[in-house]
Design a protein around this motif. Structure first.
Motif, PDB file in Angstrom:
ATOM      1  N   PHE A  99      70.044   7.308   2.336  1.00  0.00           N
ATOM      2  CA  PHE A  99      70.511   7.923   1.092  1.00  0.00           C
ATOM      3  C   PHE A  99      71.189   6.893   0.182  1.00  0.00           C
ATOM      4  O   PHE A  99      71.046   6.948  -1.048  1.00  0.00           O
ATOM      5  N   ARG A 100      71.906   5.945   0.778  1.00  0.00           N
ATOM      6  CA  ARG A 100      72.531   4.906  -0.061  1.00  0.00           C
ATOM      7  C   ARG A 100      71.476   3.997  -0.689  1.00  0.00           C
ATOM      8  O   ARG A 100      71.589   3.638  -1.871  1.00  0.00           O
ATOM      9  N   VAL A 101      70.463   3.611   0.084  1.00  0.00           N
ATOM     10  CA  VAL A 101      69.385   2.781  -0.468  1.00  0.00           C
ATOM     11  C   VAL A 101      68.677   3.530  -1.591  1.00  0.00           C
ATOM     12  O   VAL A 101      68.314   2.940  -2.618  1.00  0.00           O
ATOM     13  N   SER A 102      68.485   4.824  -1.419  1.00  0.00           N
ATOM     14  CA  SER A 102      67.881   5.650  -2.467  1.00  0.00           C
ATOM     15  C   SER A 102      68.703   5.567  -3.759  1.00  0.00           C
ATOM     16  O   SER A 102      68.148   5.398  -4.855  1.00  0.00           O
ATOM     17  N   ALA A 103      70.023   5.689  -3.631  1.00  0.00           N
ATOM     18  CA  ALA A 103      70.890   5.641  -4.813  1.00  0.00           C
ATOM     19  C   ALA A 103      70.879   4.257  -5.455  1.00  0.00           C
ATOM     20  O   ALA A 103      70.869   4.128  -6.692  1.00  0.00           O
TER      21      ALA A 103
ATOM     22  N   GLU B  21      58.889   6.747 -12.614  1.00  0.00           N
ATOM     23  CA  GLU B  21      59.036   5.524 -11.824  1.00  0.00           C
ATOM     24  C   GLU B  21      60.409   5.483 -11.148  1.00  0.00           C
ATOM     25  O   GLU B  21      60.536   5.049  -9.999  1.00  0.00           O
ATOM     26  N   ILE B  22      61.431   5.926 -11.863  1.00  0.00           N
ATOM     27  CA  ILE B  22      62.781   5.981 -11.284  1.00  0.00           C
ATOM     28  C   ILE B  22      62.801   6.927 -10.088  1.00  0.00           C
ATOM     29  O   ILE B  22      63.374   6.619  -9.032  1.00  0.00           O
ATOM     30  N   ARG B  23      62.157   8.086 -10.233  1.00  0.00           N
ATOM     31  CA  ARG B  23      62.103   9.019  -9.096  1.00  0.00           C
ATOM     32  C   ARG B  23      61.307   8.428  -7.929  1.00  0.00           C
ATOM     33  O   ARG B  23      61.641   8.644  -6.760  1.00  0.00           O
ATOM     34  N   ALA B  24      60.257   7.671  -8.226  1.00  0.00           N
ATOM     35  CA  ALA B  24      59.499   7.009  -7.160  1.00  0.00           C
ATOM     36  C   ALA B  24      60.376   5.998  -6.436  1.00  0.00           C
ATOM     37  O   ALA B  24      60.337   5.898  -5.199  1.00  0.00           O
ATOM     38  N   ALA B  25      61.185   5.252  -7.183  1.00  0.00           N
ATOM     39  CA  ALA B  25      62.096   4.282  -6.569  1.00  0.00           C
ATOM     40  C   ALA B  25      63.108   4.989  -5.684  1.00  0.00           C
ATOM     41  O   ALA B  25      63.368   4.575  -4.542  1.00  0.00           O
TER      42      ALA B  25
ATOM     43  N   THR C 217      62.849   7.888  -4.261  1.00  0.00           N
ATOM     44  CA  THR C 217      62.185   8.480  -3.097  1.00  0.00           C
ATOM     45  C   THR C 217      61.773   7.424  -2.089  1.00  0.00           C
ATOM     46  O   THR C 217      61.944   7.604  -0.874  1.00  0.00           O
ATOM     47  N   ALA C 218      61.236   6.309  -2.558  1.00  0.00           N
ATOM     48  CA  ALA C 218      60.860   5.232  -1.643  1.00  0.00           C
ATOM     49  C   ALA C 218      62.086   4.696  -0.913  1.00  0.00           C
ATOM     50  O   ALA C 218      62.019   4.368   0.283  1.00  0.00           O
ATOM     51  N   GLY C 219      63.210   4.607  -1.607  1.00  0.00           N
ATOM     52  CA  GLY C 219      64.444   4.187  -0.945  1.00  0.00           C
ATOM     53  C   GLY C 219      64.833   5.139   0.167  1.00  0.00           C
ATOM     54  O   GLY C 219      65.278   4.722   1.247  1.00  0.00           O
TER      55      GLY C 219
END
Length: 280
Positions: free
Chosen positions: A50-54, A69-73, A75-77
């Motif tokens: 969750f921290r990497v996602s943020a 693209e931000i949501r993809a980033a 989610t990938a995190g």
């Protein structure tokens, strides 16, 4: 700030698709709980995800990626360490060399089980590649261009949080909880120092002591891909602490520290490298 030159191809996640994948992640990780709770090390990985996602979202916003693209980033995190859960369940360790490649395992699990059907081909490819490659020593030359920006971003976000995790455990005298078996007081490995001297890169294969691990972390400065990543790391004070711990007695290490500082102090040089085609 200009829109990032790293946004290649057409990929991204509309909000509904991102929400479905987030829900899948929660269900998937919960399946590894015992009596309603994850084992402590898996809970550490869940919170790390969750921290990497943020952090990934923060970096994507700073780079002015568009909303999908931000949501993809983001989610990938969240998904990047999915492979850690079956890895730990099967082997009781996070050491890839003694078990499996957790990046590739995560890619395989997501490809087989996650709800990706609504994603475009390029988005699916970008997500899977960013998971499979987040833990590699370097990105391969063969990575599809559509996956390159996201893979770079997730590698950066992951490293930034691991910097924080390791620093906190060292400061609190708990590093063996995070790295079981690590020699807390041993010297730098000569083999590791030779690696650093040759290429400013270092591998876990030569890590024996805490200072070895911290030296590997110091080489990560040269694998950060975006200015916001370097800017955030510089502000933490973590590199100063690592330099104090590893920087005695080896000319190659002193040179590494000096070069790391130069890179941290000139984060915008990454954009110039990108325009000049110096970085893959």
């Amino acid at each position: 700030m200009e829109r990032s030159v790293n946004t290649l191809g057409r990929w991204g996640l509309p909000a509904p698709e991102a929400e479905v994948l987030t829900a899948w992640f929660r269900t998937f990780t919960t399946s590894f709980a015992n009596e309603g709770a994850l084992p402590p090390l898996l809970e550490l990985k869940r919170l790390h995800s969750f921290r990497v996602s943020a952090i990934a979202r923060e970096f994507a916003e700073a780079l002015k990626w568009d909303d999908d693209e931000i949501r993809a980033a983001e989610t990938a995190g969240l998904l990047h360490d999915v492979g850690r859960f079956p890895q730990y369940a099967s082997f009781g360790t996070f050491y890839d060399g003694r078990s499996l490649d957790h990046g590739e395992k995560g890619r395989d699990v997501i490809a087989a089980e996650a709800p990706l059907a609504a994603c475009s081909g390029e988005t699916r490819e970008a997500l899977l590649q960013s998971v499979a490659l987040h833990n590699k020593k370097a990105l391969p030359e063969t990575i599809p261009l559509c996956a390159l920006p996201l893979a770079r971003l997730i590698r950066d976000a992951d490293k930034l949080d691991v910097f924080h995790i390791v620093h906190r455990h060292v400061q609190e005298g708990r590093i063996t909880q995070l790295l079981p078996g690590i020699d807390e007081t041993g010297p730098l490995s000569n083999a590791l120092v030779r690696e650093v001297e040759n290429a400013h890169l270092a591998s876990y294969a030569n890590v024996r002591s805490l200072v070895d691990f911290l030296l590997v972390q110091l080489t990560w400065v040269f694998d950060l891909n975006y200015p916001p990543s370097l800017e955030r790391l510089r502000k933490t004070g973590i590199v100063e602490d690592i330099a104090t711990r590893v920087g005695k007695g080896h000319t190659a290490v002193q040179r590494l520290i000096a070069d790391a500082w130069e890179r941290l102090e000139n984060p915008r040089s990454l954009l110039r490298e990108e325009h000049l085609g110096k970085r893959r």
